[in-house]
Write a protein that holds these residues in place. Structure first.
Motif, PDB file in Angstrom:
ATOM      1  N   MET A 162       1.082  -0.574  -0.434  1.00 49.41           N
ATOM      2  CA  MET A 162       0.073  -0.083  -0.098  1.00 49.41           C
ATOM      3  C   MET A 162       0.574   1.421   0.065  1.00 49.41           C
ATOM      4  SD  MET A 162      -3.172  -0.921   2.637  1.00 49.41           S
ATOM      5  CE  MET A 162      -4.064   0.811   2.829  1.00 49.41           C
TER       6      MET A 162
ATOM      7  N   SER B 276       2.409   2.607  -3.689  1.00 52.07           N
ATOM      8  CA  SER B 276       1.747   2.415  -4.388  1.00 52.07           C
ATOM      9  C   SER B 276       1.328   4.033  -4.485  1.00 52.07           C
ATOM     10  CB  SER B 276       0.461   2.061  -4.341  1.00 52.07           C
ATOM     11  OG  SER B 276      -1.587   2.638  -4.845  1.00 52.07           O
TER      12      SER B 276
ATOM     13  N   LYS C 262      -1.060   5.579  -5.059  1.00 54.92           N
ATOM     14  CA  LYS C 262      -3.084   6.155  -4.949  1.00 54.92           C
ATOM     15  C   LYS C 262      -2.352   6.800  -3.018  1.00 54.92           C
ATOM     16  CE  LYS C 262      -5.049   3.282  -7.834  1.00 54.92           C
ATOM     17  NZ  LYS C 262      -6.682   2.769  -7.954  1.00 54.92           N
TER      18      LYS C 262
ATOM     19  N   PHE D 115      -7.769   4.091  -1.620  1.00 57.08           N
ATOM     20  CA  PHE D 115      -7.952   3.163  -1.633  1.00 57.08           C
ATOM     21  C   PHE D 115      -9.870   2.522  -1.817  1.00 57.08           C
ATOM     22  CE2 PHE D 115      -3.679   3.078  -0.379  1.00 57.08           C
ATOM     23  CZ  PHE D 115      -3.081   2.623  -1.291  1.00 57.08           C
ATOM     24  N   SER D 116      -9.604   2.031  -2.582  1.00 58.23           N
ATOM     25  CA  SER D 116     -11.484   1.440  -2.809  1.00 58.23           C
ATOM     26  C   SER D 116     -11.136  -0.087  -2.587  1.00 58.23           C
ATOM     27  CB  SER D 116     -12.017   1.757  -4.195  1.00 58.23           C
ATOM     28  OG  SER D 116     -10.711   0.988  -5.010  1.00 58.23           O
ATOM     29  N   TYR D 117     -12.688  -0.615  -2.455  1.00 55.03           N
ATOM     30  CA  TYR D 117     -11.676  -2.160  -1.642  1.00 55.03           C
ATOM     31  C   TYR D 117     -11.549  -2.833  -2.624  1.00 55.03           C
ATOM     32  CZ  TYR D 117     -13.561  -6.550  -1.174  1.00 55.03           C
ATOM     33  OH  TYR D 117     -13.945  -8.506  -1.187  1.00 55.03           O
TER      34      TYR D 117
ATOM     35  N   ASP E  38      -8.663  -1.204  -5.323  1.00 55.34           N
ATOM     36  CA  ASP E  38      -7.906  -1.414  -4.888  1.00 55.34           C
ATOM     37  C   ASP E  38      -7.046  -2.404  -4.104  1.00 55.34           C
ATOM     38  OD1 ASP E  38      -7.990   0.592  -6.639  1.00 55.34           O
ATOM     39  OD2 ASP E  38      -7.894   2.017  -5.116  1.00 55.34           O
ATOM     40  N   LEU E  39      -8.330  -2.181  -2.814  1.00 52.27           N
ATOM     41  CA  LEU E  39      -6.737  -3.535  -1.859  1.00 52.27           C
ATOM     42  C   LEU E  39      -6.953  -5.063  -2.021  1.00 52.27           C
ATOM     43  CD1 LEU E  39      -9.009  -1.899   1.349  1.00 52.27           C
ATOM     44  CD2 LEU E  39      -6.545  -1.714   0.438  1.00 52.27           C
ATOM     45  N   GLN E  40      -8.062  -5.480  -2.815  1.00 52.12           N
ATOM     46  CA  GLN E  40      -8.591  -6.414  -2.964  1.00 52.12           C
ATOM     47  C   GLN E  40      -7.753  -7.336  -4.165  1.00 52.12           C
ATOM     48  OE1 GLN E  40     -11.104  -9.015  -1.954  1.00 52.12           O
ATOM     49  NE2 GLN E  40     -10.008 -10.575  -2.779  1.00 52.12           N
ATOM     50  N   HIS E  41      -7.499  -5.970  -5.118  1.00 56.77           N
ATOM     51  CA  HIS E  41      -5.919  -6.340  -5.989  1.00 56.77           C
ATOM     52  C   HIS E  41      -4.890  -6.488  -5.366  1.00 56.77           C
ATOM     53  CE1 HIS E  41      -4.454  -5.980  -9.644  1.00 56.77           C
ATOM     54  NE2 HIS E  41      -3.685  -4.876  -9.139  1.00 56.77           N
ATOM     55  N   ILE E  42      -4.207  -5.763  -4.255  1.00 55.29           N
ATOM     56  CA  ILE E  42      -3.073  -5.915  -3.926  1.00 55.29           C
ATOM     57  C   ILE E  42      -2.955  -7.369  -3.396  1.00 55.29           C
ATOM     58  CG2 ILE E  42      -1.448  -4.806  -1.498  1.00 55.29           C
ATOM     59  CD1 ILE E  42      -2.358  -1.981  -2.706  1.00 55.29           C
TER      60      ILE E  42
ATOM     61  N   ARG F 176      -2.453 -10.121  -6.138  1.00 57.86           N
ATOM     62  CA  ARG F 176      -1.218  -9.955  -6.222  1.00 57.86           C
ATOM     63  C   ARG F 176      -0.216 -10.152  -5.308  1.00 57.86           C
ATOM     64  NH1 ARG F 176      -0.049  -3.980  -6.708  1.00 57.86           N
ATOM     65  NH2 ARG F 176       1.626  -4.132  -5.050  1.00 57.86           N
TER      66      ARG F 176
END
Length: 115
Positions: free
Chosen positions: A88, A91, A93, A96-98, A100-104, A107
Motif C-alpha cells: 500500500m 502504491s 494512490k 484505496f477502494s475495496y 484496490d485492496l483486493q487487487h493488492i 497480487r
C-alpha cells in the motif's frame, strides 16, 4: 529438533520458539506424571519431541504436501500484514477502494475470505 547441517535441511526445517521448548518440557513432565513418576525419562522427552514434530509437520504442510513456513505461527500473518502495508505504501494512490485492496491482496497471493 536438531540444528540443520546443510542447506537442504535448513529449507525443510521449521524454526522452534521458546514457547514451544517450554511446552516440550511441560509435556514431558506431564507424561512422566501420567506414568506416576516424579522424574522425566529420556523416553518421555523423545515421545513428546516426536509428537511435536508431527504436530509441526501437520501445521506447516499445505494442501499439496509441501512445507509452508508461512502457515502456523512463525512468520505467518504478521509477515503477510507487513507485506500488504508495504505494498500500500509503495502504491502511488493516496486512497484505496475495496477493489484496490483486493487487487493488492491478489497480487501478494493473500487469502481474503471475508475481507
Amino acid at each position: 529438533l536438531r540444528r540443520p547441517q546443510n542447506n537442504h535441511d535448513r529449507k525443510s526445517s521449521v524454526p522452534i520458539t521458546t514457547r514451544q521448548l517450554e511446552a516440550l518440557i511441560r509435556l514431558s513432565q506431564a507424561r512422566a506424571k501420567a506414568c506416576l513418576r516424579q522424574y522425566v525419562l529420556r523416553e518421555d522427552a523423545e515421545d513428546v519431541v516426536e509428537l511435536m514434530i508431527e504436530s509441526s509437520r501437520q501445521v506447516h504442510t499445505d494442501e499439496a504436501g509441501n512445507l509452508d513456513k508461512g502457515r502456523g505461527g512463525v512468520g505467518g500473518k504478521s509477515k503477510q500484514k507487513r507485506n500488504f502495508i508495504e505494498a500500500m505504501r509503495n502504491s502511488t494512490k493516496g486512497e484505496f477502494s475495496y477493489a484496490d485492496l483486493q487487487h493488492i491482496a491478489d497480487r501478494l497471493s493473500l487469502p481474503c475470505g471475508g475481507f
